[in-house]
Write a protein that holds these residues in place. Structure first.
Motif, PDB file in Angstrom:
ATOM      1  N   SER A  82      -7.014 -12.727   7.041  1.00  0.00           N
ATOM      2  CA  SER A  82      -5.864 -12.039   6.444  1.00  0.00           C
ATOM      3  C   SER A  82      -5.206 -11.169   7.495  1.00  0.00           C
ATOM      4  O   SER A  82      -5.888 -10.501   8.277  1.00  0.00           O
ATOM      5  CB  SER A  82      -6.303 -11.176   5.255  1.00  0.00           C
ATOM      6  OG  SER A  82      -5.230 -10.383   4.783  1.00  0.00           O
ATOM      7  N   CYS A  84      -2.961  -8.892   6.493  1.00  0.00           N
ATOM      8  CA  CYS A  84      -2.402  -7.804   5.685  1.00  0.00           C
ATOM      9  C   CYS A  84      -2.850  -6.440   6.200  1.00  0.00           C
ATOM     10  O   CYS A  84      -4.006  -6.249   6.596  1.00  0.00           O
ATOM     11  CB  CYS A  84      -2.846  -7.975   4.235  1.00  0.00           C
ATOM     12  SG  CYS A  84      -2.197  -6.713   3.121  1.00  0.00           S
ATOM     13  N   SER A  85      -1.916  -5.476   6.185  1.00  0.00           N
ATOM     14  CA  SER A  85      -2.218  -4.087   6.544  1.00  0.00           C
ATOM     15  C   SER A  85      -1.353  -3.174   5.680  1.00  0.00           C
ATOM     16  O   SER A  85      -0.117  -3.308   5.668  1.00  0.00           O
ATOM     17  CB  SER A  85      -1.932  -3.839   8.030  1.00  0.00           C
ATOM     18  OG  SER A  85      -2.187  -2.496   8.376  1.00  0.00           O
ATOM     19  N   THR A  86      -1.986  -2.269   4.940  1.00  0.00           N
ATOM     20  CA  THR A  86      -1.263  -1.386   4.021  1.00  0.00           C
ATOM     21  C   THR A  86      -0.221  -0.551   4.773  1.00  0.00           C
ATOM     22  O   THR A  86      -0.518   0.059   5.791  1.00  0.00           O
ATOM     23  CB  THR A  86      -2.248  -0.447   3.304  1.00  0.00           C
ATOM     24  OG1 THR A  86      -3.183  -1.243   2.574  1.00  0.00           O
ATOM     25  CG2 THR A  86      -1.506   0.471   2.350  1.00  0.00           C
ATOM     26  N   VAL A  96       0.357 -15.007   6.216  1.00  0.00           N
ATOM     27  CA  VAL A  96      -0.204 -13.904   5.441  1.00  0.00           C
ATOM     28  C   VAL A  96      -1.724 -13.943   5.469  1.00  0.00           C
ATOM     29  O   VAL A  96      -2.401 -12.929   5.638  1.00  0.00           O
ATOM     30  CB  VAL A  96       0.297 -13.968   3.980  1.00  0.00           C
ATOM     31  CG1 VAL A  96      -0.270 -12.803   3.169  1.00  0.00           C
ATOM     32  CG2 VAL A  96       1.809 -13.988   3.931  1.00  0.00           C
ATOM     33  N   ALA A  97      -2.268 -15.123   5.276  1.00  0.00           N
ATOM     34  CA  ALA A  97      -3.716 -15.293   5.205  1.00  0.00           C
ATOM     35  C   ALA A  97      -4.035 -16.763   5.445  1.00  0.00           C
ATOM     36  O   ALA A  97      -3.133 -17.621   5.521  1.00  0.00           O
ATOM     37  CB  ALA A  97      -4.244 -14.849   3.840  1.00  0.00           C
ATOM     38  N   VAL A 188       4.133  -3.552   2.878  1.00  0.00           N
ATOM     39  CA  VAL A 188       2.924  -3.826   2.100  1.00  0.00           C
ATOM     40  C   VAL A 188       2.500  -2.567   1.355  1.00  0.00           C
ATOM     41  O   VAL A 188       2.358  -1.491   1.958  1.00  0.00           O
ATOM     42  CB  VAL A 188       1.782  -4.302   3.020  1.00  0.00           C
ATOM     43  CG1 VAL A 188       0.478  -4.443   2.234  1.00  0.00           C
ATOM     44  CG2 VAL A 188       2.158  -5.624   3.687  1.00  0.00           C
ATOM     45  N   SER A 190      -0.357  -2.717  -0.887  1.00  0.00           N
ATOM     46  CA  SER A 190      -1.820  -2.806  -0.798  1.00  0.00           C
ATOM     47  C   SER A 190      -2.216  -4.245  -0.519  1.00  0.00           C
ATOM     48  O   SER A 190      -1.467  -5.185  -0.804  1.00  0.00           O
ATOM     49  CB  SER A 190      -2.490  -2.307  -2.085  1.00  0.00           C
ATOM     50  OG  SER A 190      -2.142  -3.133  -3.187  1.00  0.00           O
ATOM     51  N   CYS A 191      -3.406  -4.407   0.056  1.00  0.00           N
ATOM     52  CA  CYS A 191      -3.948  -5.729   0.388  1.00  0.00           C
ATOM     53  C   CYS A 191      -4.989  -6.106  -0.658  1.00  0.00           C
ATOM     54  O   CYS A 191      -5.981  -5.381  -0.834  1.00  0.00           O
ATOM     55  CB  CYS A 191      -4.564  -5.708   1.781  1.00  0.00           C
ATOM     56  SG  CYS A 191      -3.403  -5.210   3.089  1.00  0.00           S
ATOM     57  N   THR A 192      -4.767  -7.215  -1.339  1.00  0.00           N
ATOM     58  CA  THR A 192      -5.655  -7.645  -2.430  1.00  0.00           C
ATOM     59  C   THR A 192      -6.703  -8.645  -1.961  1.00  0.00           C
ATOM     60  O   THR A 192      -7.850  -8.605  -2.396  1.00  0.00           O
ATOM     61  CB  THR A 192      -4.816  -8.246  -3.564  1.00  0.00           C
ATOM     62  OG1 THR A 192      -3.828  -7.295  -3.965  1.00  0.00           O
ATOM     63  CG2 THR A 192      -5.679  -8.583  -4.768  1.00  0.00           C
ATOM     64  N   VAL A 206      -1.246 -10.081  -1.646  1.00  0.00           N
ATOM     65  CA  VAL A 206      -0.673  -8.801  -1.200  1.00  0.00           C
ATOM     66  C   VAL A 206       0.152  -8.224  -2.338  1.00  0.00           C
ATOM     67  O   VAL A 206       0.885  -8.965  -3.015  1.00  0.00           O
ATOM     68  CB  VAL A 206       0.228  -8.997   0.041  1.00  0.00           C
ATOM     69  CG1 VAL A 206       0.868  -7.677   0.465  1.00  0.00           C
ATOM     70  CG2 VAL A 206      -0.547  -9.610   1.196  1.00  0.00           C
TER      71      VAL A 206
END
Length: 348
Positions: A82, A84-86, A96-97, A188, A190-192, A206
């Motif tokens: 992933s 993703c970064s808040t 994204v992932a 972003v 939050s990262c789910t 995300v």
């Protein structure tokens, strides 16, 4: 026997007398006072300077927000990586992932891709894909029809981001590798997705800030300078109409993509508001002079006295820290004005 003083004594006496005389002269001759202590003569004229002025006003932007948004995948499997970064930006075209090693790629279109697209398919989803591929340099005609050029551009876009060419079906743009995002750049919330865990049943990878449906200036400033205006939020200028309303979809998307928006929505109670600067999109040039040279102020006009000629009517645009900003209606530029004008004369 008479004793006469020696020549040495006579010379010494002469030096003493001379020194005394010099000292007396120093005492009696007055010295000029230093320049810093002299009394300055009042200036009869004042130099006029110029500056640019954008009539900046600090405002609060009331936000009309809708439901939360998310980046969702239709792929099933285990999250193997992933990006993703808040609080970080998530851009269209980014991976994204990865799920079971297969990339999930963010794509900003007018609406989510909801089907696999085959050659000959038509619709708004095809137009949205063409527009975004063109933004990435594909140079397509946006006609809403999936032709061979669109197919080639979409396949190359996917291969460039890690999709194996042998995994792509012939004559089809698969829906699976794409995850819809509402704007070319998003923040972003939050990262789910958890690396090593299965993708959730809802497919959310995300979470993004809530949808921004509208925005308006809470209390419009009084007597603004005329001219087209923008709202400056952080480093971004956003167009706003004469009523102080942001309604254009592109402008709302630009606001919603800002980290300031994400932070405000996340922490707000009740109607969220966002601080902004309401400013002229094209700053005006004004002339600067002290307010003491103005007289006969009526409405937004006053009189000044140039060094030669008749008194002149000027438009008073504002003031700040003991300075008045004016503009001559005919566009004339002032160089100097009289510091103590004859206030009995009129410029009207």
């Amino acid at each position: 026997m008479t004793t006469w003083p020696s020549a040495a004594l006579l010379a010494l006496g002469s030096m003493v007398v001379a020194a005394g005389t010099a000292a007396a002269i120093v005492v009696v001759v007055p010295a000029d006072p230093p320049a810093a202590l002299r009394t300055a003569l009042p200036a009869s004229t004042v130099r006029v300077t110029e500056r640019t002025d954008a009539d900046e006003r600090q405002v609060q932007l009331a936000l009309d927000i809708g439901s939360p948004r998310a980046v969702v995948t239709v792929r099933a499997g285990t999250v193997t990586s992933s990006s993703c970064s808040t609080g970080a930006p998530l851009r269209s075209g980014a991976v994204v992932a990865r799920i079971d090693g297969q990339p999930v790629i963010a794509l900003a279109t007018d609406g989510p891709l909801w089907r696999d697209l085959e050659v000959g398919d038509r619709g708004e989803d095809v137009s949205g894909l063409q527009r975004e591929l063109t933004r990435f340099g594909a140079g397509l005609t946006v006609d809403g029809v999936l032709g061979r050029a669109t197919l080639r551009a979409a396949r190359q876009f996917l291969v460039n981001r890690g999709v194996e060419q042998h995994d792509l079906p012939d004559d089809t743009v698969p829906r699976g590798p794409f995850a819809w995002v509402p704007a070319s750049e998003n923040t972003v919330r939050s990262c789910t997705a958890i690396v090593g865990a299965p993708v959730g049943t809802d497919g959310v990878l995300v979470e993004l800030p809530a949808e921004l449906r509208g925005a308006r200036i809470e209390t419009p400033p009084v007597e603004p300078a005329p001219g087209e205006r923008v709202l400056r939020i952080g480093s971004r200028d956003v167009p706003v109409d004469a009523r102080g309303v942001v309604s254009a979809p592109t402008a709302l998307a630009a606001v919603a993509a800002l980290p300031e928006y994400a932070a405000t929505v996340a922490s707000a109670e009740g109607v969220p508001t966002l601080p902004a600067t309401w400013t002229l999109s094209r700053p005006r040039t004004v002339q600067v002079l002290p307010p003491t040279v103005l007289w006969d102020l009526q409405g937004g006009d006053a009189c000044v006295q140039p060094t030669t000629g008749q008194p002149l009517r000027v438009e008073v645009l504002g003031s700040e820290l003991g300075q008045s900003f004016v503009r001559v209606p005919d566009g004339r530029t002032l160089d100097r004005v009289r510091a103590d004008p004859d206030r009995s004369r009129s410029c009207r």
